[in-house]
Write a protein that holds these residues in place. Sequence first.
Motif, short mmCIF file in Angstrom:
data_model
loop_
_atom_site.label_atom_id
_atom_site.label_comp_id
_atom_site.label_asym_id
_atom_site.label_seq_id
_atom_site.Cartn_x
_atom_site.Cartn_y
_atom_site.Cartn_z
N TYR A 8 0.83 -1.20 0.00
CA TYR A 8 0.00 0.00 0.00
C TYR A 8 0.86 1.25 0.00
O TYR A 8 1.95 1.27 0.54
CB TYR A 8 -0.90 0.05 1.25
CG TYR A 8 -1.90 -1.05 1.32
CD1 TYR A 8 -3.09 -0.97 0.64
CD2 TYR A 8 -1.65 -2.19 2.09
CE1 TYR A 8 -4.03 -1.99 0.70
CE2 TYR A 8 -2.58 -3.21 2.16
CZ TYR A 8 -3.75 -3.11 1.46
OH TYR A 8 -4.68 -4.12 1.52
N HIS A 100 -10.34 -0.06 1.60
CA HIS A 100 -8.98 0.43 1.80
C HIS A 100 -8.72 0.45 3.30
O HIS A 100 -9.57 0.89 4.08
CB HIS A 100 -8.83 1.84 1.23
CG HIS A 100 -9.21 1.92 -0.22
ND1 HIS A 100 -8.39 1.46 -1.23
CD2 HIS A 100 -10.34 2.36 -0.82
CE1 HIS A 100 -9.00 1.65 -2.39
NE2 HIS A 100 -10.19 2.18 -2.16
N ILE A 113 -3.77 2.89 -0.06
CA ILE A 113 -4.22 2.60 -1.42
C ILE A 113 -3.30 1.54 -1.99
O ILE A 113 -2.07 1.70 -2.00
CB ILE A 113 -4.18 3.87 -2.31
CG1 ILE A 113 -5.05 4.99 -1.70
CG2 ILE A 113 -4.62 3.54 -3.74
CD1 ILE A 113 -6.51 4.70 -1.62
N ARG A 114 -3.90 0.43 -2.41
CA ARG A 114 -3.11 -0.70 -2.94
C ARG A 114 -2.31 -0.26 -4.16
O ARG A 114 -2.86 0.38 -5.07
CB ARG A 114 -4.01 -1.87 -3.30
CG ARG A 114 -3.23 -3.12 -3.73
CD ARG A 114 -4.15 -4.27 -4.03
NE ARG A 114 -4.92 -4.71 -2.88
CZ ARG A 114 -4.48 -5.53 -1.93
NH1 ARG A 114 -3.26 -5.99 -1.99
NH2 ARG A 114 -5.26 -5.89 -0.94
#
Length: 119
Positions: A8, A100, A113-114
């Motif tokens: 992330y 998220h 956020i990936r």
Amino acid sequence: MPQPDTQYTWHKVFPSEEEAKAQVALRKLHHLEVDGRAICFAHTAAGFFALDDACPHLGHALSRGTTNYLNEVICPWHSYRYNLESGRECDYRTRNAVLHPVEIRSDGVYIGIRQKPTA
């Protein structure tokens, strides 16, 4: 030696937990823009949650919806309900919501956020 979490990218969205609570009242939703994504930020009795702001059913902004006592966000268009801990659509009628992770740190509230995989 532990490896850093590279899954992330973390984004600070509030300077403190108190500020997050002041801006997003209990049982309320708030729209955020994070890393170019529309995010629905939820505050419930179970804590803070973040998910993509577009309902997986037809794309309406979940941040315009409501939450309930089951820890779900309810889309204002067709009342589809998404569990804030799993993202699952509660009646299995459509895709699950994209969640998220939210972390409360000593210097603020962060949303992960990936990262997109690199080729």
